[in-house]
Design a protein around this motif. Structure first.
Motif, PDB file in Angstrom:
ATOM      1  N   PHE A 223       0.799  -1.133   0.191  1.00 29.12           N
ATOM      2  CA  PHE A 223      -0.046   0.150   0.277  1.00 29.12           C
ATOM      3  C   PHE A 223       0.864   1.266   0.113  1.00 29.12           C
ATOM      4  N   SER A 224       1.956   1.317   0.727  1.00 26.57           N
ATOM      5  CA  SER A 224       2.851   2.433   0.806  1.00 26.57           C
ATOM      6  C   SER A 224       3.345   2.492  -0.740  1.00 26.57           C
ATOM      7  N   ALA A 225       3.760   1.567  -1.280  1.00 22.03           N
ATOM      8  CA  ALA A 225       4.343   1.752  -2.835  1.00 22.03           C
ATOM      9  C   ALA A 225       3.364   2.400  -3.914  1.00 22.03           C
ATOM     10  N   LEU A 226       1.894   2.020  -3.581  1.00 24.41           N
ATOM     11  CA  LEU A 226       1.064   3.009  -4.169  1.00 24.41           C
ATOM     12  C   LEU A 226       0.559   4.312  -3.682  1.00 24.41           C
TER      13      LEU A 226
ATOM     14  N   ASP B 288      -3.968   0.525 -13.806  1.00 21.76           N
ATOM     15  CA  ASP B 288      -4.133   1.588 -13.054  1.00 21.76           C
ATOM     16  C   ASP B 288      -3.156   1.689 -11.944  1.00 21.76           C
ATOM     17  N   PHE B 289      -2.992   0.361 -11.067  1.00 21.89           N
ATOM     18  CA  PHE B 289      -1.939   0.291 -10.206  1.00 21.89           C
ATOM     19  C   PHE B 289      -0.679   0.402 -10.528  1.00 21.89           C
ATOM     20  N   TYR B 290      -0.228  -0.118 -11.972  1.00 21.16           N
ATOM     21  CA  TYR B 290       1.150   0.330 -12.349  1.00 21.16           C
ATOM     22  C   TYR B 290       1.443   1.592 -12.232  1.00 21.16           C
ATOM     23  N   TYR B 291       0.509   2.253 -13.105  1.00 15.18           N
ATOM     24  CA  TYR B 291       0.726   3.777 -13.061  1.00 15.18           C
ATOM     25  C   TYR B 291       1.060   4.507 -11.864  1.00 15.18           C
TER      26      TYR B 291
END
Length: 430
Positions: free
Chosen positions: A225-228, A400-403
């Motif tokens: 979650f912190s990475a996102l 979207d998560f990759y972006y």
């Protein structure tokens, strides 16, 4: 960037290490380009005599080479843009950026020296690109965790390793392992030895994300979650840049947009603009504007999930509307949303509120896509196109998560390139 090796070198662009010719190296490209950047002004100086303009032209050429090299190395980490497609935009953009700086500073320059430097730069990079396209990258796959489930990619030959052999590792030049699983002491010692020899070791999950351009939300770890969370500095700079672009673009596009509005009114009864409630940043709803492309009695996308979805060859779309969708002209009024700060030029595409509510009930972590502003064009749009149904929406969520995870100006630049290519090819619209 998109896939950092766990051990060893930090450049993640896929490449052959063993058996490379000098033409394939970054040293050839950078050194030769810089040489020509300086040589051509010197040749003109030898013919015409010394001029201050030639000195500043040489500086401009050198700056353009360094800027283009940095830009291309940054873009190389991301999937979805081949190295060949990045050559022309980055080199032309860098040379024009340096020319703009020279003009703004009112420095003297030589057109001949600048033009020759640009042509030489393009030729040198094209030679290296052609040389590097001759073979696929071979990567050794260590029998650790879920490394065996790596995705297929035509650029890579996956070579499973059954025993820790340094000779085989040197032959591959790069390794991949899933370090989220248990690693035996034998393989730990092997990877340490490989890293000390400068052999690249990729983390399987990060490499898979780099190759597919997707982050699967159901596989988010506790730290995922912190990475996102997007970089806040770029989030605010991007928002300011978006508004400035919209402020400049709207007056320029005002007359063409009025013409389109007139044609929409002539093509079918009803208003020229279509207004729809969509989910914005932090899930806050806003009214999105588009040119109407459906019959007025069929374009209420707020009433139900079925009406909010567009299918292939949708009969509700008007004759003119189909053309506007193919060329993405129907999206132009959303520049108003950008100017108001509700949208960005690039980001996850905003969904109708009724669809967002449905997806949030069916798809884990769906609301996390709202940590950035929605965009007129996005990573999912240029890779996947239009979606319909839960299964396609889940794949879109992976994009979207990759972006969001790799939120950066370089990824935005790739999406811009891909958007232009998609518009010219008229693909992905419904």
């Amino acid at each position: 960037m998109a896939s950092e090796p766990v051990l060893g070198m930090t450049n993640v662009a896929l490449r052959r290490v063993e058996g490379r010719s000098f033409l394939e190296t970054r040293s050839f490209e950078l050194g030769t380009s810089l040489l020509f950047a300086i040589v051509f002004p010197l040749l003109i100086m030898f013919i015409e005599g010394p001029h201050l303009s030639l000195f500043f032209s040489a500086l401009s050429n050198v700056g353009a080479v360094l800027l283009a090299t940095y830009a291309r190395s940054s873009l190389a980490s991301f999937p979805g843009l081949s190295a060949g497609r990045a050559i022309l935009p980055t080199i032309l953009g860098s040379h024009f950026a340096m020319l703009f700086a020279v003009l703004m500073l009112r420095l003297p320059y030589s057109r001949s020296a600048l033009l020759l430097g640009l042509v030489a730069h393009l030729v040198v990079v094209a030679i290296r690109f052609r040389a590097t396209m001759r073979q696929r990258q071979t990567i050794g796959v260590l029998p650790v965790g879920e490394s065996k489930s790596l995705p297929y990619d035509q650029r890579i030959h996956w070579s499973p390793m059954t025993v820790p052999s340094m000779e085989e590792a040197r032959r591959h030049g790069a390794l991949v392992a899933d370090l989220s699983g248990d690693v035996s002491p034998q393989w730990e010692r092997f990877m340490t030895e490989a890293a000390l020899e400068g052999i690249i070791i990729y983390q399987a999950k990060e490499l898979a994300e780099s190759l597919t351009g997707r982050v699967e939300p159901e596989r988010l770890s506790e730290n995922g979650f912190s990475a996102l969370m997007p970089t806040r500095a770029w989030f605010h700079i991007k928002g300011l840049a978006d508004r400035l672009v919209a402020l400049v673009a709207l007056p320029i596009l005002a007359i063409p947009m009025l013409v389109v509005a007139f044609l929409v009114r002539r093509d079918s009864p009803g208003p020229a603009l279509f207004r729809q409630q969509r989910a914005g940043h932090a899930g806050v709803p806003f009214t999105a504007y588009k040119f109407r492309t459906m019959r007025v009695d069929e374009c209420d996308g707020n009433s139900s999930v079925i009406k909010a979805q567009t299918i292939d060859d949708d009969e509700r779309i008007t004759r003119l509307g189909r053309s506007l969708r193919r060329m993405r002209i129907d999206e132009l009024p959303q520049l108003i949303n950008v100017l108001k700060g509700e949208m960005s030029l690039i980001g996850p595409r905003p969904e109708p509120k009724v669809l967002t509510d449905w997806y949030e009930q069916e798809l884990p972590f769906y609301r996390l896509r709202h940590v950035v502003k929605p965009g007129i064009s996005g990573w999912a749009q240029v890779n996947q196109g239009h979606v319909n149904g839960i299964d396609q929406a889940q794949v879109k969520l992976h994009y979207d998560f990759y972006y969001i995870k790799y939120f950066s100006p370089w990824l935005d630049l790739i999406i811009l390139f891909r958007t232009i290519s998609t518009m010219l090819g008229r693909k992905g619209a419904r």
